[in-house]
Motif scaffolding. Structure first.
Motif, mmCIF file in Angstrom:
data_model
loop_
_atom_site.group_PDB
_atom_site.id
_atom_site.type_symbol
_atom_site.label_atom_id
_atom_site.label_comp_id
_atom_site.label_asym_id
_atom_site.label_seq_id
_atom_site.Cartn_x
_atom_site.Cartn_y
_atom_site.Cartn_z
ATOM 1 N N HIS A 42 0.854 -1.175 0.000
ATOM 2 C CA HIS A 42 0.000 0.000 0.000
ATOM 3 C C HIS A 42 0.895 1.231 0.000
ATOM 4 C CE1 HIS A 42 -3.031 -2.943 1.045
ATOM 5 N NE2 HIS A 42 -3.959 -2.040 0.826
ATOM 6 N N THR A 43 0.838 1.966 -1.106
ATOM 7 C CA THR A 43 1.703 3.132 -1.280
ATOM 8 C C THR A 43 0.855 4.337 -1.661
ATOM 9 O OG1 THR A 43 2.090 2.472 -3.568
ATOM 10 C CG2 THR A 43 3.721 1.773 -1.946
ATOM 11 N N TRP A 44 1.512 5.499 -1.643
ATOM 12 C CA TRP A 44 0.817 6.749 -1.970
ATOM 13 C C TRP A 44 1.447 7.337 -3.222
ATOM 14 C CZ3 TRP A 44 1.730 12.088 -2.337
ATOM 15 C CH2 TRP A 44 0.601 12.909 -2.230
ATOM 16 N N HIS A 45 0.609 7.611 -4.241
ATOM 17 C CA HIS A 45 1.087 8.143 -5.515
ATOM 18 C C HIS A 45 0.543 9.555 -5.700
ATOM 19 C CE1 HIS A 45 2.595 4.280 -7.244
ATOM 20 N NE2 HIS A 45 1.724 3.778 -6.384
ATOM 21 N N TYR A 46 1.445 10.500 -5.862
ATOM 22 C CA TYR A 46 1.050 11.906 -5.990
ATOM 23 C C TYR A 46 0.091 12.119 -7.152
ATOM 24 C CZ TYR A 46 1.886 16.942 -6.975
ATOM 25 O OH TYR A 46 1.764 18.281 -7.244
ATOM 26 N N TYR A 92 7.159 17.397 -13.777
ATOM 27 C CA TYR A 92 6.282 18.480 -14.195
ATOM 28 C C TYR A 92 4.926 17.973 -14.684
ATOM 29 C CZ TYR A 92 10.307 21.546 -13.744
ATOM 30 O OH TYR A 92 11.379 22.250 -13.242
ATOM 31 N N ASP A 93 4.891 16.756 -15.257
ATOM 32 C CA ASP A 93 3.585 16.234 -15.646
ATOM 33 C C ASP A 93 2.704 16.017 -14.419
ATOM 34 O OD1 ASP A 93 5.240 14.134 -14.824
ATOM 35 O OD2 ASP A 93 4.466 12.704 -16.292
ATOM 36 N N ASP A 94 3.290 15.464 -13.354
ATOM 37 C CA ASP A 94 2.516 15.230 -12.134
ATOM 38 C C ASP A 94 2.039 16.537 -11.515
ATOM 39 O OD1 ASP A 94 3.263 12.665 -12.694
ATOM 40 O OD2 ASP A 94 4.317 12.311 -10.817
ATOM 41 N N ILE A 95 2.919 17.531 -11.510
ATOM 42 C CA ILE A 95 2.542 18.841 -10.963
ATOM 43 C C ILE A 95 1.366 19.418 -11.750
ATOM 44 C CG2 ILE A 95 3.311 21.218 -10.598
ATOM 45 C CD1 ILE A 95 6.133 20.118 -10.160
ATOM 46 N N PRO A 131 10.034 20.219 -19.987
ATOM 47 C CA PRO A 131 10.570 18.860 -19.847
ATOM 48 C C PRO A 131 9.653 18.010 -18.977
ATOM 49 C CG PRO A 131 11.767 20.344 -18.412
ATOM 50 C CD PRO A 131 10.832 21.203 -19.228
ATOM 51 N N TRP A 132 9.854 16.705 -19.095
ATOM 52 C CA TRP A 132 9.061 15.760 -18.307
ATOM 53 C C TRP A 132 9.287 15.962 -16.820
ATOM 54 C CZ3 TRP A 132 11.535 10.777 -16.630
ATOM 55 C CH2 TRP A 132 10.634 9.962 -15.931
ATOM 56 N N ARG A 133 10.520 16.193 -16.426
ATOM 57 C CA ARG A 133 10.862 16.424 -15.027
ATOM 58 C C ARG A 133 12.102 17.309 -14.952
ATOM 59 N NH1 ARG A 133 13.155 12.012 -11.339
ATOM 60 N NH2 ARG A 133 14.052 13.899 -10.492
ATOM 61 N N THR A 134 12.453 17.734 -13.761
ATOM 62 C CA THR A 134 13.642 18.551 -13.584
ATOM 63 C C THR A 134 14.866 17.781 -14.071
ATOM 64 O OG1 THR A 134 13.892 17.726 -11.321
ATOM 65 C CG2 THR A 134 12.695 19.794 -11.604
ATOM 66 N N GLY A 135 15.705 18.463 -14.847
ATOM 67 C CA GLY A 135 16.934 17.854 -15.341
ATOM 68 C C GLY A 135 16.766 16.908 -16.500
ATOM 69 N N SER A 136 15.556 16.740 -17.017
ATOM 70 C CA SER A 136 15.300 15.785 -18.091
ATOM 71 C C SER A 136 15.476 16.434 -19.461
ATOM 72 C CB SER A 136 13.887 15.224 -17.974
ATOM 73 O OG SER A 136 13.583 14.360 -19.046
ATOM 74 N N ALA A 143 3.347 16.044 -20.211
ATOM 75 C CA ALA A 143 3.711 17.208 -19.409
ATOM 76 C C ALA A 143 3.141 18.487 -20.022
ATOM 77 C CB ALA A 143 5.229 17.318 -19.275
ATOM 78 N N ASN A 144 3.260 18.622 -21.331
ATOM 79 C CA ASN A 144 2.906 19.892 -21.963
ATOM 80 C C ASN A 144 1.414 20.075 -22.186
ATOM 81 O OD1 ASN A 144 5.522 21.463 -22.838
ATOM 82 N ND2 ASN A 144 5.987 19.294 -22.999
#
Length: 324
Positions: A42-46, A92-95, A131-136, A143-144
């Motif tokens: 059981h986990t938590w996914h943003y 950034y897609d999750d955000i 980008p998909w995420r920071t540094g990607s 994401a876009n």
């Protein structure tokens, strides 16, 4: 029973099942846990949590309830605690997904405004996209597209239009009209996912570009025609949400577009909602609408059940639009 009432009843069944199985209260807040097919943990996914909040807001629009409104507030307090008040992740897609959920739940809240600012500032000026995420170095539709939807109603509308245009110019497959996944080191990733099409439709609608939205709807219809209008399934995990996201924005297209394009968007949503319902048992739904639900594996994922619920709420939206 008319089409809207039937769709409402089915969506309510899915809602009750998700809340009973996955949403648990700890102290003053509610957590959404995800049983994973891999290890039963059981986990938590943003970003799954963002879609849980979003679909609860859709349910609230369809079937208003003070109890549901309180649950949304409890879930959002849980996000505040889980993210130590930042409301963000490195992705950034999750955000952007959280920004869309907050636009439904707390449209004037500071967290939504902060997310819009983060997304706008993250656009790479050399690429013209996020980008998909920071540094990607991967720049993709997931994401876009959502970022464009977050930014469209803000003072950054010009940036939203830029992101939507970048998707069309860079990721559209000229042979099919479908949106490919992304571009990395100058090479287009050719995977075609359902949610890529959904976010392209959603971004276009948010910007009032009905021609673009209708073109993608028609491309999706051609794509799914060989399988009786059913969306491709990609299993559990994150993929469990993909088809539901497409259904959400096809339902928006059914509401905003006119004529045959609105009708084809609504038909796609209804066909997939019908198939999911036919394969369900006790409020649980299959990861693939072509079969019945199983009591093991990927069908246990919260993402899969959320994706089905989103599709059933989308069917309510589409039915309401097409019968009004």
């Amino acid at each position: 029973m008319d089409a809207i009432a039937s769709a409402q009843e089915r969506a309510a069944v899915a809602e009750r099942a998700v809340i009973a199985a996955y949403v648990h209260r700890y102290g003053p807040v509610a957590w959404a846990h995800a049983a994973t097919a891999r290890d039963g943990a059981h986990t938590w996914h943003y970003w799954w949590h963002a879609h849980l909040v979003h679909v609860l807001c859709e349910a609230q629009h369809h079937r208003p309830s003070p109890a549901r409104r309180r649950l949304v507030d409890d879930l959002l307090r849980g996000v505040t605690l889980r993210t130590a008040g930042s409301w963000t992740t490195p992705f950034y897609d999750d955000i952007a997904w959280m920004g869309l959920a907050l636009a439904e739940a707390r449209p004037s809240g500071r967290a939504r405004v902060r997310i819009a600012r983060i997304l706008e500032r993250a656009v790479d000026p050399n690429v013209g996209a996020l980008p998909w995420r920071t540094g990607s170095v991967l720049f993709n539709a997931p994401a876009n597209g959502p970022a464009a939807m977050v930014l469209a109603p803000s003072r950054h509308r010009g940036r939203a239009a830029q992101l939507s245009a970048w998707i069309a110019a860079t990721l559209d497959d000229p042979a099919t009209g479908l949106v490919r996944d992304g571009i990395e080191h100058g090479v287009v990733r050719s995977e075609v996912w359902t949610y890529n099409q959904g976010v392209a439709v959603g971004a276009a609608l948010a910007l009032g570009d009905t021609d673009r939205a209708a073109a993608v709807v028609r491309a999706v219809e051609r794509w799914c025609a060989a399988d009786d209008g059913l969306f491709p399934a990609v299993g559990g995990g994150d993929g469990g949400l993909f088809a539901g996201i497409l259904a959400r924005y096809l339902a928006a297209a059914a509401r905003i577009l006119t004529g045959p394009d609105a009708a084809r968007a609504g038909r796609l949503v209804h066909r997939n909602a019908e198939a999911l319902w036919a394969g369900s048992r006790g409020g649980r739904f299959p990861a693939d609408p072509r079969r019945s639900v199983r009591a093991e594996g990927e069908d246990l994922d919260l993402s899969v059940q959320l994706g089905a619920w989103i599709t059933l709420e989308a069917d309510v939206t589409a039915a309401s639009a097409l019968t009004s």
